[in-house]
Enzyme design. Structure first.
Site, PDB file in Angstrom:
ATOM      1  N   MET A  30       0.841  -1.196   0.000  1.00 19.11           N
ATOM      2  CA  MET A  30       0.000   0.000   0.000  1.00 19.11           C
ATOM      3  C   MET A  30       0.878   1.249   0.000  1.00 19.11           C
ATOM      4  O   MET A  30       0.422   2.341   0.323  1.00 19.11           O
ATOM      5  CB  MET A  30      -0.934  -0.004   1.216  1.00 19.11           C
ATOM      6  CG  MET A  30      -1.870  -1.214   1.208  1.00 19.11           C
ATOM      7  SD  MET A  30      -3.393  -0.976   2.136  1.00 19.11           S
ATOM      8  CE  MET A  30      -2.762  -0.696   3.768  1.00 19.11           C
ATOM      9  N   GLY A  31       2.148   1.086  -0.367  1.00 16.65           N
ATOM     10  CA  GLY A  31       3.035   2.236  -0.488  1.00 16.65           C
ATOM     11  C   GLY A  31       3.564   2.734   0.838  1.00 16.65           C
ATOM     12  O   GLY A  31       3.488   2.051   1.857  1.00 16.65           O
ATOM     13  N   TYR A  32       4.126   3.949   0.829  1.00 14.14           N
ATOM     14  CA  TYR A  32       4.838   4.521   1.976  1.00 14.14           C
ATOM     15  C   TYR A  32       5.870   3.494   2.451  1.00 14.14           C
ATOM     16  O   TYR A  32       5.886   3.057   3.599  1.00 14.14           O
ATOM     17  CB  TYR A  32       3.875   4.933   3.092  1.00 14.14           C
ATOM     18  CG  TYR A  32       4.419   6.120   3.868  1.00 14.14           C
ATOM     19  CD1 TYR A  32       4.445   7.380   3.298  1.00 14.14           C
ATOM     20  CD2 TYR A  32       4.944   5.959   5.141  1.00 14.14           C
ATOM     21  CE1 TYR A  32       4.981   8.461   3.980  1.00 14.14           C
ATOM     22  CE2 TYR A  32       5.483   7.037   5.829  1.00 14.14           C
ATOM     23  CZ  TYR A  32       5.497   8.285   5.243  1.00 14.14           C
ATOM     24  OH  TYR A  32       6.027   9.351   5.923  1.00 14.14           O
ATOM     25  N   GLU A  35      12.005  -0.429   4.790  1.00 13.00           N
ATOM     26  CA  GLU A  35      12.917  -1.542   4.481  1.00 13.00           C
ATOM     27  C   GLU A  35      12.214  -2.894   4.451  1.00 13.00           C
ATOM     28  O   GLU A  35      12.647  -3.805   3.766  1.00 13.00           O
ATOM     29  CB  GLU A  35      14.044  -1.598   5.510  1.00 13.00           C
ATOM     30  CG  GLU A  35      15.137  -0.585   5.261  1.00 13.00           C
ATOM     31  CD  GLU A  35      16.147  -0.588   6.398  1.00 13.00           C
ATOM     32  OE1 GLU A  35      16.672  -1.668   6.739  1.00 13.00           O
ATOM     33  OE2 GLU A  35      16.390   0.498   6.966  1.00 13.00           O
ATOM     34  N   HIS A  37       9.272  -3.554   3.212  1.00 15.68           N
ATOM     35  CA  HIS A  37       8.761  -3.737   1.842  1.00 15.68           C
ATOM     36  C   HIS A  37       9.912  -4.084   0.886  1.00 15.68           C
ATOM     37  O   HIS A  37       9.765  -4.924   0.003  1.00 15.68           O
ATOM     38  CB  HIS A  37       8.097  -2.453   1.334  1.00 15.68           C
ATOM     39  CG  HIS A  37       6.872  -2.049   2.085  1.00 15.68           C
ATOM     40  ND1 HIS A  37       6.838  -0.936   2.893  1.00 15.68           N
ATOM     41  CD2 HIS A  37       5.631  -2.594   2.143  1.00 15.68           C
ATOM     42  CE1 HIS A  37       5.636  -0.806   3.417  1.00 15.68           C
ATOM     43  NE2 HIS A  37       4.880  -1.801   2.989  1.00 15.68           N
ATOM     44  N   MET A 184       8.875  -2.652  11.791  1.00 14.37           N
ATOM     45  CA  MET A 184       8.689  -1.588  10.794  1.00 14.37           C
ATOM     46  C   MET A 184       7.265  -1.624  10.278  1.00 14.37           C
ATOM     47  O   MET A 184       6.719  -2.689   9.984  1.00 14.37           O
ATOM     48  CB  MET A 184       9.673  -1.771   9.647  1.00 14.37           C
ATOM     49  CG  MET A 184      11.068  -1.441  10.062  1.00 14.37           C
ATOM     50  SD  MET A 184      12.194  -1.439   8.674  1.00 14.37           S
ATOM     51  CE  MET A 184      13.746  -1.260   9.558  1.00 14.37           C
ATOM     52  N   SER A 186       4.320   1.195   8.091  1.00 13.46           N
ATOM     53  CA  SER A 186       4.040   2.536   7.551  1.00 13.46           C
ATOM     54  C   SER A 186       3.306   3.363   8.600  1.00 13.46           C
ATOM     55  O   SER A 186       3.386   4.593   8.596  1.00 13.46           O
ATOM     56  CB  SER A 186       3.188   2.426   6.291  1.00 13.46           C
ATOM     57  OG  SER A 186       3.809   1.554   5.369  1.00 13.46           O
TER      58      SER A 186
HETATM   59  O1  PAF Z   1      -0.206  -5.786   3.578  1.00 16.75           O
HETATM   60  C1  PAF Z   1      -0.648  -4.859   2.877  1.00 16.75           C
HETATM   61  O2  PAF Z   1      -0.006  -3.827   2.679  1.00 16.75           O
HETATM   62  C2  PAF Z   1      -2.019  -4.986   2.243  1.00 16.75           C
HETATM   63  O3  PAF Z   1      -2.907  -5.615   3.083  1.00 16.75           O
HETATM   64  C3  PAF Z   1      -1.988  -5.677   0.854  1.00 16.75           C
HETATM   65  C4  PAF Z   1      -1.520  -7.115   0.977  1.00 16.75           C
HETATM   66  C5  PAF Z   1      -1.068  -4.911  -0.070  1.00 16.75           C
HETATM   67  C6  PAF Z   1      -3.398  -5.690   0.255  1.00 16.75           C
HETATM   68  O4  PAF Z   1      -3.898  -4.415   0.099  1.00 16.75           O
END
Ligand code: PAF
Length: 282
Positions: A30-32, A35, A37, A184, A186
């Site tokens: 979901m962005g933002y 590390e 991610h 960590m 967001s």
């Molecule tokens: O973990 C997340 O960031 C969200 O739940 C996902 C898996 C991207 C689905 O929107």
């Protein structure tokens, strides 16, 4: 790195890769980005020829009183990080692209979605499985990468893939932590300085229960009590739940945890209006 907002275009690109016999990895986000991610995209890079990251703040998985509109966003920085991480394509659709006017379907896993996060956040996992199923169908990855930080999400997505025969492999990557143990997330950006200090209590509660478990404390109740006591010692923290559950079916262990069975210690704790989750799987 390509930035793609159209479903048709995204599907066309990955279909071309697959036709050229290239292996495709997907890291849904979901962005933002932090590390944690990037550890997903790095692992995806090691195991695939092409890597897609998706950035989509999915409205379906937020409750009406939750933080959808204030969820942190920084697309420019995210794209810079993903470019340096060697990601090949970023899928960043609008809500309108994902859920056009007549959109009227959902994917729901039952049985393990009405406890823990699911009990506190009705409809959350239905939103997650619906968007993840769409992403799987659009990108058609060979492998998809998720963080262990969201332990119940991992269990729910694995079950969806098993039950509905999605032809891909789910890879779970370990939780990354700050130097003081805070997982960590967001959402850590919401914490003020005092709350940020207090937020290490999740890690301490989990570590204390883990030590007790390793010293022979094998009762579900006892482990929950230990975590509760540590969290209660922090005045800024308010417990939503603590859990010592079977990692597969997420049922609470009441008495003795049978030998040979794992235990998922997990919790949700509030600091002001910020809600954090964390877990250890033993
Ligand atoms: O973990 C997340 O960031 C969200 O739940 C996902 C898996 C991207 C689905 O929107």
């Amino acid at each position: 790195m390509e930035l793609i907002s159209s479903i048709t275009e995204m599907a066309r690109i990955t279909a071309n890769w697959r036709n050229a016999d290239l292996q495709v990895g997907l890291a849904p986000t979901m962005g933002y980005l932090h590390e944690g991610h990037l550890s997903l995209t790095n692992r995806a890079k090691m195991e695939n020829d092409k890597v897609v990251a998706s950035i989509f703040v999915n409205p379906l998985q937020f409750g009406p009183k939750e933080d959808f509109s204030r969820y942190p966003r920084d697309l420019e920085k995210d794209l810079m990080l993903l470019e340096s991480a060697g990601v090949d394509a970023v899928f960043h659709p609008t809500s309108q692209e994902m859920y056009p006017e007549n959109f009227n379907a959902s994917v729901e896993v039952l049985g393990i979605t009405d406890v823990l996060e699911g009990a506190q956040r009705p409809g959350h996992f239905k939103g997650v499985t619906t968007v993840v199923a769409k992403l799987f169908n659009i990108v058609s990855p060979h492998r998809a990468y998720f963080g262990q930080k969201d332990a119940q999400q991992v269990a729910v997505i694995k079950k969806m893939v098993r039950d509905l025969n999605f032809p891909l492999e789910i890879i779970i990557c370990p939780t990354l932590r700050e130097a003081d143990g805070l997982a960590m997330s967001s959402r850590n950006v919401y914490l003020n300085a005092d709350e940020r200090k207090a937020a290490t209590v999740l890690y301490h509660a989990l570590a204390t229960a883990k030590a007790a478990f390793e010293n022979g404390s094998r009762q579900g109740n006892a482990l929950r009590k230990i975590m509760d006591a540590v969290i209660s010692s922090e005045p800024l923290a308010k417990t939503d739940y603590v859990s010592a559950a079977n990692p597969e079916n997420l049922r609470e262990y009441d008495g003795l945890i049978p030998t040979g069975y794992g235990v998922l210690l997990s919790m949700a704790v509030r600091f002001g209006s910020t809600r954090l989750i964390d877990n250890f799987q033993l």
